[in-house]
Write a protein that holds these residues in place. Structure first.
Motif, mmCIF file in Angstrom:
data_model
loop_
_atom_site.group_PDB
_atom_site.id
_atom_site.type_symbol
_atom_site.label_atom_id
_atom_site.label_comp_id
_atom_site.label_asym_id
_atom_site.label_seq_id
_atom_site.Cartn_x
_atom_site.Cartn_y
_atom_site.Cartn_z
ATOM 1 N N LEU A 26 -118.317 -38.313 9.307
ATOM 2 C CA LEU A 26 -117.312 -39.382 9.321
ATOM 3 C C LEU A 26 -115.936 -38.739 9.422
ATOM 4 O O LEU A 26 -115.615 -37.828 8.676
ATOM 5 C CB LEU A 26 -117.410 -40.231 8.051
ATOM 6 C CG LEU A 26 -118.743 -40.936 7.818
ATOM 7 C CD1 LEU A 26 -118.688 -41.751 6.536
ATOM 8 C CD2 LEU A 26 -119.114 -41.824 8.991
ATOM 9 N N ASP A 27 -115.117 -39.250 10.350
ATOM 10 C CA ASP A 27 -113.801 -38.671 10.600
ATOM 11 C C ASP A 27 -112.823 -38.877 9.455
ATOM 12 O O ASP A 27 -112.299 -37.932 8.899
ATOM 13 C CB ASP A 27 -113.200 -39.273 11.867
ATOM 14 C CG ASP A 27 -113.161 -38.279 12.997
ATOM 15 O OD1 ASP A 27 -113.464 -37.105 12.766
ATOM 16 O OD2 ASP A 27 -112.820 -38.690 14.121
ATOM 17 N N GLU A 28 -112.553 -40.108 9.122
ATOM 18 C CA GLU A 28 -111.556 -40.416 8.104
ATOM 19 C C GLU A 28 -112.249 -41.053 6.906
ATOM 20 O O GLU A 28 -112.647 -42.210 6.960
ATOM 21 C CB GLU A 28 -110.482 -41.335 8.665
ATOM 22 C CG GLU A 28 -109.681 -40.678 9.778
ATOM 23 C CD GLU A 28 -108.561 -41.564 10.274
ATOM 24 O OE1 GLU A 28 -108.157 -42.492 9.547
ATOM 25 O OE2 GLU A 28 -108.099 -41.326 11.398
ATOM 26 N N ILE A 29 -112.369 -40.304 5.831
ATOM 27 C CA ILE A 29 -113.071 -40.772 4.644
ATOM 28 C C ILE A 29 -112.137 -41.623 3.793
ATOM 29 O O ILE A 29 -111.024 -41.202 3.469
ATOM 30 C CB ILE A 29 -113.611 -39.573 3.833
ATOM 31 C CG1 ILE A 29 -114.628 -38.801 4.675
ATOM 32 C CG2 ILE A 29 -114.222 -40.035 2.523
ATOM 33 C CD1 ILE A 29 -115.077 -37.508 4.056
ATOM 34 N N SER A 30 -112.593 -42.812 3.432
ATOM 35 C CA SER A 30 -111.792 -43.701 2.588
ATOM 36 C C SER A 30 -112.275 -43.709 1.144
ATOM 37 O O SER A 30 -111.506 -44.006 0.240
ATOM 38 C CB SER A 30 -111.821 -45.132 3.132
ATOM 39 O OG SER A 30 -113.121 -45.675 3.023
ATOM 40 N N ARG A 31 -113.559 -43.386 0.921
ATOM 41 C CA ARG A 31 -114.109 -43.437 -0.440
ATOM 42 C C ARG A 31 -115.207 -42.391 -0.603
ATOM 43 O O ARG A 31 -115.983 -42.143 0.301
ATOM 44 C CB ARG A 31 -114.664 -44.825 -0.715
ATOM 45 C CG ARG A 31 -115.172 -45.008 -2.116
ATOM 46 C CD ARG A 31 -115.568 -46.427 -2.425
ATOM 47 N NE ARG A 31 -116.597 -46.894 -1.504
ATOM 48 C CZ ARG A 31 -116.625 -48.099 -0.946
ATOM 49 N NH1 ARG A 31 -115.670 -48.964 -1.205
ATOM 50 N NH2 ARG A 31 -117.593 -48.434 -0.136
ATOM 51 N N ILE A 32 -115.238 -41.766 -1.773
ATOM 52 C CA ILE A 32 -116.278 -40.796 -2.129
ATOM 53 C C ILE A 32 -116.926 -41.279 -3.421
ATOM 54 O O ILE A 32 -116.233 -41.584 -4.388
ATOM 55 C CB ILE A 32 -115.695 -39.389 -2.348
ATOM 56 C CG1 ILE A 32 -114.994 -38.890 -1.095
ATOM 57 C CG2 ILE A 32 -116.792 -38.420 -2.762
ATOM 58 C CD1 ILE A 32 -114.205 -37.609 -1.296
#
Length: 127
Positions: free
Chosen positions: A90-96
């Motif tokens: 995934l290119d742009e991670i918003s949540r981990i």
């Protein structure tokens, strides 16, 4: 990319020693995206267990880590580095999201209190 059976001709010209590392998995599509998870915890008691990682991008796509190595030992204020991998990048991670498990059926459930965490892409180190 190249088929694995053709790498020998490409990597070993004139019999020079060469090392090759392939980012692969055991399932179709056979690609693996590797990340280094760096965690510092603040539990007073030592915790031993496994970390499962889920990452989500801004479009809502979620992937779950697939590498399950040996149990890690977490101590107060000690950094632990864990290699983890995903079948999709995934290119742009918003949540981990992290899930801690001791993988035991009996005994008390424990929480892992995280002071600091960093997830770094090994395939794309600029991220």
């Amino acid at each position: 990319g190249y088929y694995v059976d053709k790498w020998k001709k490409l990597l070993i010209p004139n019999s020079s020693p060469t090392k090759a590392y392939f980012d692969t998995s055991d399932q179709d599509p056979f690609c693996m995206y590797n990340y280094l998870l760096d965690i510092t915890t603040w539990n007073k008691s030592i915790r031993k267990g496994f970390i499962n990682v889920k990452i989500t991008d801004y479009a809502g796509n979620t992937v779950e880590s697939k590498m399950n190595s040996e149990a890690s030992t977490f101590q107060q204020y000690k950094r632990v580095k864990i290699l983890t991998g995903f079948y999709q990048d995934l290119d742009e991670i918003s949540r981990i999201s992290l899930t801690f498990s001791t993988k035991t059926l009996i005994g008390p459930k424990h929480k892992l209190r995280i002071l600091q965490m960093r997830l770094k892409s090994l395939n794309n180190p600029e991220r």
